[in-house]
Design an enzyme around this catalytic site. Structure first.
Site, PDB file in Angstrom:
ATOM      1  N   ARG A   1      50.104  36.365  47.163  1.00  0.00           N
ATOM      2  CA  ARG A   1      49.485  37.272  46.194  1.00  0.00           C
ATOM      3  C   ARG A   1      47.995  37.304  46.479  1.00  0.00           C
ATOM      4  O   ARG A   1      47.479  36.538  47.289  1.00  0.00           O
ATOM      5  CB  ARG A   1      49.815  36.908  44.747  1.00  0.00           C
ATOM      6  CG  ARG A   1      50.045  35.479  44.402  1.00  0.00           C
ATOM      7  CD  ARG A   1      48.858  34.609  44.568  1.00  0.00           C
ATOM      8  NE  ARG A   1      47.714  35.097  43.841  1.00  0.00           N
ATOM      9  CZ  ARG A   1      46.461  34.743  44.087  1.00  0.00           C
ATOM     10  NH1 ARG A   1      46.187  33.882  45.051  1.00  0.00           N
ATOM     11  NH2 ARG A   1      45.465  35.231  43.399  1.00  0.00           N
TER      12      ARG A   1
ATOM     13  N   ALA B   1      45.115  40.699  46.620  1.00  0.00           N
ATOM     14  CA  ALA B   1      45.198  41.979  47.324  1.00  0.00           C
ATOM     15  C   ALA B   1      45.046  41.834  48.845  1.00  0.00           C
ATOM     16  O   ALA B   1      45.888  42.345  49.596  1.00  0.00           O
ATOM     17  CB  ALA B   1      44.168  42.951  46.736  1.00  0.00           C
TER      18      ALA B   1
ATOM     19  N   ARG C   1      54.801  46.218  45.798  1.00  0.00           N
ATOM     20  CA  ARG C   1      53.934  46.151  44.609  1.00  0.00           C
ATOM     21  C   ARG C   1      53.002  47.364  44.635  1.00  0.00           C
ATOM     22  O   ARG C   1      52.476  47.721  45.685  1.00  0.00           O
ATOM     23  CB  ARG C   1      53.111  44.853  44.576  1.00  0.00           C
ATOM     24  CG  ARG C   1      53.998  43.600  44.437  1.00  0.00           C
ATOM     25  CD  ARG C   1      53.175  42.365  44.097  1.00  0.00           C
ATOM     26  NE  ARG C   1      52.635  42.437  42.752  1.00  0.00           N
ATOM     27  CZ  ARG C   1      51.689  41.609  42.299  1.00  0.00           C
ATOM     28  NH1 ARG C   1      51.162  40.695  43.095  1.00  0.00           N
ATOM     29  NH2 ARG C   1      51.257  41.724  41.057  1.00  0.00           N
TER      30      ARG C   1
ATOM     31  N   GLN D   1      47.585  31.536  37.683  1.00  0.00           N
ATOM     32  CA  GLN D   1      46.915  31.445  38.987  1.00  0.00           C
ATOM     33  C   GLN D   1      45.601  30.677  38.886  1.00  0.00           C
ATOM     34  O   GLN D   1      45.165  30.072  39.868  1.00  0.00           O
ATOM     35  CB  GLN D   1      46.646  32.843  39.557  1.00  0.00           C
ATOM     36  CG  GLN D   1      47.881  33.615  39.988  1.00  0.00           C
ATOM     37  CD  GLN D   1      48.439  34.480  38.884  1.00  0.00           C
ATOM     38  OE1 GLN D   1      48.198  34.235  37.693  1.00  0.00           O
ATOM     39  NE2 GLN D   1      49.197  35.498  39.252  1.00  0.00           N
TER      40      GLN D   1
ATOM     41  N   ASP E   1      41.910  44.351  42.604  1.00  0.00           N
ATOM     42  CA  ASP E   1      43.113  44.797  43.302  1.00  0.00           C
ATOM     43  C   ASP E   1      42.999  46.231  43.789  1.00  0.00           C
ATOM     44  O   ASP E   1      43.601  46.606  44.798  1.00  0.00           O
ATOM     45  CB  ASP E   1      44.344  44.617  42.413  1.00  0.00           C
ATOM     46  CG  ASP E   1      44.680  43.143  42.275  1.00  0.00           C
ATOM     47  OD1 ASP E   1      44.077  42.479  41.410  1.00  0.00           O
ATOM     48  OD2 ASP E   1      45.477  42.635  43.090  1.00  0.00           O
TER      49      ASP E   1
ATOM     50  N   LYS F   1      43.499  41.453  37.706  1.00  0.00           N
ATOM     51  CA  LYS F   1      44.464  40.689  36.911  1.00  0.00           C
ATOM     52  C   LYS F   1      44.291  40.912  35.413  1.00  0.00           C
ATOM     53  O   LYS F   1      43.174  40.963  34.911  1.00  0.00           O
ATOM     54  CB  LYS F   1      44.290  39.201  37.246  1.00  0.00           C
ATOM     55  CG  LYS F   1      45.177  38.231  36.501  1.00  0.00           C
ATOM     56  CD  LYS F   1      46.660  38.528  36.618  1.00  0.00           C
ATOM     57  CE  LYS F   1      47.133  38.628  38.048  1.00  0.00           C
ATOM     58  NZ  LYS F   1      48.436  39.306  38.178  1.00  0.00           N
TER      59      LYS F   1
END
Lengths: 345, 345
Positions: free
Chosen positions: B48, B50, B91, B196, B237, B248
């Site tokens: 994970r 970007a 995604r 995270q 992202d 996020k």
């Protein structure tokens, strides 16, 4: 099952506490006459919510009085003082606990015989509980008027029946508004670290059949931005004379976010949560709780050892972020100092 | 152990992915030549961040090219197209994934022989990874200048080595500033639902020996109010032409809170995260992820079945909440559209 949730009760001269750390998966009760078990239950949040903590403490004193085995008035009084002191040391922030202990202390200060004080303490504890039930109803009915236009109402942590021993304060307002047919839905924040929103508010809303969506605490701002929230209402643990309000950690962020988005931010709490002895929130003690509430979940470790963690249990929206405070005496919009003084008359 | 964390690598013609769902407790690697395993790794957030998603996708295409067993150019091209399509569907929000796939697509569109395309795709994937490493260094060194005065810097989620395959973006800036001797400490938000911050950023900061405090997402506002945070920096992202930034979930709340407290809010990201094809954040697709990410925590179920849950993976601070955006091309303060256009020249 339509029975009200009973987080704390007085039954056969015992304090009966629903262990909220096990909810929503298990409904288990602690039954005790030992104030130390009640202190422990308060400390580990088996019973939580400012009013419910106060009631549990009142019953702990009542149990101590009822079960007093010693001899003589002086011994009885010392015993009750010790119990009151231990309860006062259990958690520092919620005002209601101290308000309750002051009421019981007064009985002991003015009492003459063991039998009289014993009876009076048990009666006073039950009276405190009954008053809370009535107070919750007033708050709920008054507060429901805030939601005439319906919409999605966000609430944080749990200020429902589980938090008060009655109908609830912030969640009582929501339940009342829903019962009156107002077109409301609820957004419940999960409320890290101890997940009172995900575990307790969700549980109460499911029981009440009120439609709601559970979100993580971090989603609130984005939901407001998207117009998915029309109002915020929370409970309170202690309210200063000027309206500054201590409540579950995360409440301050919600108040700031609500203001930025032009969304009303309401507080619902009994007058017993108002502390007229302090001028502003600066004087409210914020409890720092153990790190493992953040680093573990249900015994599962989610963070490596050696990580420094902060865990303040509460934060404090200053009065300027609060649109209105609902107590059993009415809805106050600003000028809280005057409003609280008037309420007392 | 001083080795850099390697979230994704190309090794013996295989894609090697560090399974971040198991961090910080287990370091296990997925080694595969099958793009479907990479798609799955991206979907379940084993890889994970970007830039790291983009690199993993690039290597998945390279592996597909390298291991092509069929015959003929057309069959090869169809095969690569299918792989690219599957990766594009993994995604939706991170821009870098699509930027990478466009670069690889171009090679196939312009290629002549299987051998040439195969070599070119593998080279391009490695090139993309090497560029990211260089880019991260630029971003980190440029961004470090923002923290001359030191202080406590809050970061959300993870925008470190684990998110980029290089030195990191937002966390790269922090690491660089610390390495330069600036008097900084870090506040890391745990970042629900998938933690995270608690799992990955804490892990990286521990490895780097940088002092930090982990907080729940709900504590950020209160910490700002108390003057415990001097700046916020996050990754991104996808960034629209006007500077609106998807990142996020929870980033938007932090940006609003930072503004309210007069604290600078910085975004650090490579130019490959900037999507000049969209004017504003309104056109960014926000991924809605499975409910069980919210209803479980560390593998433990925390919510009763039947509870409706929202789980948007991202939210979007509009440009007016962003003090500056740091890319490899410089630090931009407002007028992002012009800045990005200039960067491209």
């Amino acid at each position: 099952m339509k029975a009200e949730l009973k987080p704390v009760e007085w039954k056969n001269n015992l304090v009966v506490i629903l262990d909220q750390t096990l909810l929503p998966f298990r409904e288990e009760y602690i039954k005790t006459s030992d104030y130390r078990e009640v202190v422990s239950a308060i400390r580990r949040l088996a019973v939580r919510g400012a009013p419910a903590i106060g009631i549990a403490a009142a019953y702990a004193v009542a149990a101590g009085a009822h079960n007093f085995q010693g001899r003589g008035v002086l011994s009885f009084i010392k015993n009750i003082y010790r119990i009151i002191q231990a309860l006062a040391d259990s958690r520092p922030t919620a005002r209601n606990l101290f308000w309750v202990l002051e009421r019981l202390q007064k009985i002991v200060n003015e009492g003459q015989t063991v039998a009289d004080m014993r009876r009076a303490l048990v009666n006073e504890a039950q009276q405190i509980h009954e008053e809370q039930i009535v107070t919750d109803r007033y708050i709920s009915q008054l507060g429901a008027k805030l939601f005439e236009r319906g919409g999605a109402i966000l609430t944080h942590c749990n200020a429902g029946a589980l938090a008060t021993g009655g109908f609830g304060t912030a969640l009582g307002v929501i339940k009342q508004a829903y019962a009156e047919g107002k077109a409301i839905t609820v957004i419940a924040t999960e409320t890290r670290p101890l997940l009172q929103g995900a575990r307790l508010t969700a549980f109460e809303l499911q029981k009440a059949g009120i439609p709601f969506t559970l979100i993580t605490d971090s989603m609130a701002g984005s939901f407001m931005r998207q117009g998915k929230i029309q109002a915020v209402i929370t409970g309170a643990d202690r309210i200063a004379s000027n309206g500054d309000t201590a409540n579950k950690i995360g409440t301050y962020s919600l108040a700031v976010l609500a203001k930025e988005h032009g969304i009303p931010f309401y507080v619902a709490a009994p007058m017993s949560t108002v502390d007229l002895s302090i001028a502003s929130g600066q004087d409210i003690i914020i409890e720092e709780r153990p790190a493992d509430e953040v680093t573990t979940l249900g015994g599962t470790r989610i963070v490596k050892r050696g990580v420094k963690v902060a865990n303040p249990a509460f934060d404090m929206p200053p009065h300027e972020y609060i649109t209105a405070i609902v107590t059993e005496n009415g809805i106050m919009r600003g000028e809280y100092e005057k409003g609280f003084a008037k309420s007392r008359q």
